[in-house]
Design a protein around this motif. Structure first.
Motif, PDB file in Angstrom:
ATOM      1  N   UNK A 124      11.883 -20.693 -13.517  1.00 21.47           N
ATOM      2  CA  UNK A 124      11.273 -19.463 -13.014  1.00 21.47           C
ATOM      3  C   UNK A 124      10.072 -19.715 -12.107  1.00 21.47           C
ATOM      4  N   UNK A 125       9.456 -20.886 -12.237  1.00 21.77           N
ATOM      5  CA  UNK A 125       8.301 -21.209 -11.405  1.00 21.77           C
ATOM      6  C   UNK A 125       8.632 -22.099 -10.224  1.00 21.77           C
ATOM      7  N   UNK A 126       9.911 -22.230  -9.912  1.00 22.77           N
ATOM      8  CA  UNK A 126      10.314 -23.168  -8.854  1.00 22.77           C
ATOM      9  C   UNK A 126       9.701 -22.818  -7.507  1.00 22.77           C
ATOM     10  N   UNK A 127       9.671 -21.550  -7.160  1.00 19.73           N
ATOM     11  CA  UNK A 127       9.163 -21.165  -5.844  1.00 19.73           C
ATOM     12  C   UNK A 127       7.676 -21.469  -5.711  1.00 19.73           C
ATOM     13  N   UNK A 128       6.923 -21.223  -6.775  1.00 20.33           N
ATOM     14  CA  UNK A 128       5.498 -21.553  -6.737  1.00 20.33           C
ATOM     15  C   UNK A 128       5.310 -23.064  -6.651  1.00 20.33           C
ATOM     16  N   UNK A 129       6.137 -23.819  -7.377  1.00 22.83           N
ATOM     17  CA  UNK A 129       6.050 -25.278  -7.314  1.00 22.83           C
ATOM     18  C   UNK A 129       6.371 -25.775  -5.905  1.00 22.83           C
ATOM     19  N   UNK A 130       7.355 -25.164  -5.254  1.00 25.08           N
ATOM     20  CA  UNK A 130       7.693 -25.547  -3.881  1.00 25.08           C
ATOM     21  C   UNK A 130       6.492 -25.309  -2.974  1.00 25.08           C
ATOM     22  N   UNK A 131       5.864 -24.150  -3.111  1.00 24.50           N
ATOM     23  CA  UNK A 131       4.682 -23.855  -2.285  1.00 24.50           C
ATOM     24  C   UNK A 131       3.601 -24.909  -2.476  1.00 24.50           C
ATOM     25  N   UNK A 132       3.333 -25.243  -3.742  1.00 22.28           N
ATOM     26  CA  UNK A 132       2.247 -26.187  -4.021  1.00 22.28           C
ATOM     27  C   UNK A 132       2.579 -27.586  -3.527  1.00 22.28           C
ATOM     28  N   UNK A 133       3.812 -28.033  -3.747  1.00 18.97           N
ATOM     29  CA  UNK A 133       4.203 -29.375  -3.319  1.00 18.97           C
ATOM     30  C   UNK A 133       4.228 -29.479  -1.802  1.00 18.97           C
ATOM     31  N   UNK A 134       4.643 -28.413  -1.121  1.00 17.37           N
ATOM     32  CA  UNK A 134       4.609 -28.425   0.344  1.00 17.37           C
ATOM     33  C   UNK A 134       3.178 -28.563   0.849  1.00 17.37           C
ATOM     34  N   UNK A 135       2.246 -27.889   0.157  1.00 17.37           N
ATOM     35  CA  UNK A 135       0.842 -27.949   0.572  1.00 17.37           C
ATOM     36  C   UNK A 135       0.221 -29.306   0.263  1.00 17.37           C
ATOM     37  N   UNK A 136       0.563 -29.863  -0.900  1.00 20.01           N
ATOM     38  CA  UNK A 136      -0.067 -31.104  -1.347  1.00 20.01           C
ATOM     39  C   UNK A 136       0.595 -32.353  -0.763  1.00 20.01           C
ATOM     40  N   UNK A 137       1.875 -32.248  -0.374  1.00 22.24           N
ATOM     41  CA  UNK A 137       2.623 -33.414   0.110  1.00 22.24           C
ATOM     42  C   UNK A 137       3.366 -33.040   1.393  1.00 22.24           C
ATOM     43  N   UNK A 138       2.657 -32.829   2.476  1.00 23.69           N
ATOM     44  CA  UNK A 138       3.292 -32.354   3.713  1.00 23.69           C
ATOM     45  C   UNK A 138       4.296 -33.333   4.311  1.00 23.69           C
ATOM     46  N   UNK A 139       4.221 -34.611   3.944  1.00 23.47           N
ATOM     47  CA  UNK A 139       5.158 -35.585   4.499  1.00 23.47           C
ATOM     48  C   UNK A 139       6.486 -35.602   3.765  1.00 23.47           C
ATOM     49  N   UNK A 140       6.544 -34.999   2.577  1.00 27.72           N
ATOM     50  CA  UNK A 140       7.780 -34.989   1.791  1.00 27.72           C
ATOM     51  C   UNK A 140       8.716 -33.891   2.286  1.00 27.72           C
ATOM     52  N   UNK A 141       9.981 -33.994   1.880  1.00 25.23           N
ATOM     53  CA  UNK A 141      10.973 -32.971   2.181  1.00 25.23           C
ATOM     54  C   UNK A 141      11.303 -32.273   0.867  1.00 25.23           C
ATOM     55  N   UNK A 142      10.899 -31.016   0.740  1.00 26.64           N
ATOM     56  CA  UNK A 142      11.022 -30.285  -0.516  1.00 26.64           C
ATOM     57  C   UNK A 142      12.080 -29.203  -0.367  1.00 26.64           C
ATOM     58  N   UNK A 143      13.074 -29.222  -1.261  1.00 27.06           N
ATOM     59  CA  UNK A 143      14.147 -28.244  -1.194  1.00 27.06           C
ATOM     60  C   UNK A 143      14.315 -27.482  -2.491  1.00 27.06           C
ATOM     61  N   UNK A 144      15.143 -26.456  -2.443  1.00 28.65           N
ATOM     62  CA  UNK A 144      15.459 -25.642  -3.612  1.00 28.65           C
ATOM     63  C   UNK A 144      16.895 -25.904  -4.032  1.00 28.65           C
ATOM     64  N   UNK A 145      17.123 -25.997  -5.345  1.00 32.74           N
ATOM     65  CA  UNK A 145      18.459 -26.186  -5.875  1.00 32.74           C
ATOM     66  C   UNK A 145      18.930 -24.972  -6.645  1.00 32.74           C
ATOM     67  N   UNK A 146      20.188 -24.993  -7.073  1.00 34.68           N
ATOM     68  CA  UNK A 146      20.795 -23.866  -7.793  1.00 34.68           C
ATOM     69  C   UNK A 146      20.635 -22.562  -7.015  1.00 34.68           C
ATOM     70  N   UNK A 147      20.829 -22.635  -5.708  1.00 29.44           N
ATOM     71  CA  UNK A 147      20.724 -21.455  -4.849  1.00 29.44           C
ATOM     72  C   UNK A 147      22.106 -20.792  -4.847  1.00 29.44           C
ATOM     73  N   UNK A 148      22.240 -19.708  -5.588  1.00 28.97           N
ATOM     74  CA  UNK A 148      23.550 -19.130  -5.850  1.00 28.97           C
ATOM     75  C   UNK A 148      23.913 -17.967  -4.941  1.00 28.97           C
ATOM     76  N   UNK A 149      22.937 -17.370  -4.258  1.00 30.48           N
ATOM     77  CA  UNK A 149      23.244 -16.202  -3.453  1.00 30.48           C
ATOM     78  C   UNK A 149      22.300 -16.119  -2.261  1.00 30.48           C
TER      79      UNK A 149
END
Length: 271
Positions: A124-149
């Motif tokens: 349930x917190x995946x989207x917030x985690x994506x936001x934070x990881x994108x901000x803290x690790x701009x060189x990484x490639x961060x994606x979302x999984x289990x995208x069903x729709x």
């Protein structure tokens, strides 16, 4: 029970995503048609993934990111992001119960040099985690999984996800990701499903659950252009065998957390 987004009118498979789509209509229109929005370039994405170019360095000449997707520095087009996703041969999958635990689990892997992470939306917190990881690790490639729709795809891209992964093939997910320049890796469990995913425009195909390296060899014998990403039950120590069989990368989950950092570093392609 269906959860309908007040903005898109779409059924959201994961109910906790409904709030993420509660923006005003004007905001959504800006996201869809924002200034300077351009369709992602499609040319050569299979060529990039078929081995020869998988290890090439990402072009650093690129442009500023568009209004929806905050991209890696110098990376704008979908094929460039796909190349960055598979370059090391490992996509780390972070499955936890909330945002803070996801960020905590991801940090040591990123510090070890892993550059491609997937955070499933079952958290349930995946989207917030994506936001934070994108901000803290701009060189990484961060994606979302289990995208069903489609609604989940839009929410993930809005949160900063640079690529989308699914366990199944849902064409609207691919269309939504491509609309905003995000690569999509749908799931497939058979040769027929791999072909269907490619026909639908998949940038790579998540083979789930992962069969055997020989299965990959056999599929590539008849579909040599298929960029396959075996996922599910792949141990870190098995990654080299999958890559040797022809996979462009492997999705590796909780086993990474139990793997010594030095061993992880040795597994990274091009490290």
């Amino acid at each position: 029970m269906a959860v309908i987004s007040p903005v898109t009118g779409l059924d959201v498979a994961q109910p906790h995503l409904a709030a993420e789509l509660g923006a005003s209509q004007s905001t959504l229109l800006w996201i869809i048609n924002g200034p300077g929005h351009r369709p992602a370039r499609r040319d050569g994405h299979h060529r990039v993934l078929c081995g020869r170019l998988a290890n090439r360095h990402v072009d650093r000449r690129g442009h500023h990111g568009g209004p929806v997707r905050r991209t890696l520095a110098g990376v704008r087009y979908r094929y460039e992001i796909t190349q960055a996703v598979v370059r090391q041969g490992i996509i780390a999958i972070i499955r936890t119960a909330d945002a803070s635990s996801a960020v905590q689990a991801a940090a040591p892997l990123l510090d070890a040099g892993i550059m491609s992470l997937e955070l499933p939306l079952t958290n349930p917190g995946a989207l917030e985690a994506i936001r934070q990881l994108r901000a803290d690790h701009p060189a990484a490639v961060i994606g979302a999984g289990s995208v069903l729709d489609e609604a989940s795809a839009v929410a993930a891209v809005r949160a900063g996800a640079q690529f989308l992964v699914a366990p199944n093939l849902n064409v609207p997910v691919i269309q939504a990701g491509h609309r905003y320049g995000a690569p999509v890796l749908p799931g497939a469990g058979s040769v027929s499903e791999v072909v269907q995913a490619l026909e639908a425009g998949a940038d790579a195909v998540k083979v789930f659950p992962a069969p055997t390296p020989q299965w990959v060899r056999d599929v590539l014998a008849v579909l040599p252009y298929a960029p396959l990403v075996p996922t599910g039950g792949v141990a870190p120590a098995d990654v080299p065998a999958w890559l040797e069989a022809g996979a462009v990368a492997c999705g590796v989950g909780s086993a990474l957390a139990r793997t010594p950092i030095d061993e992880i570093k040795s597994l990274l392609r091009g490290a």
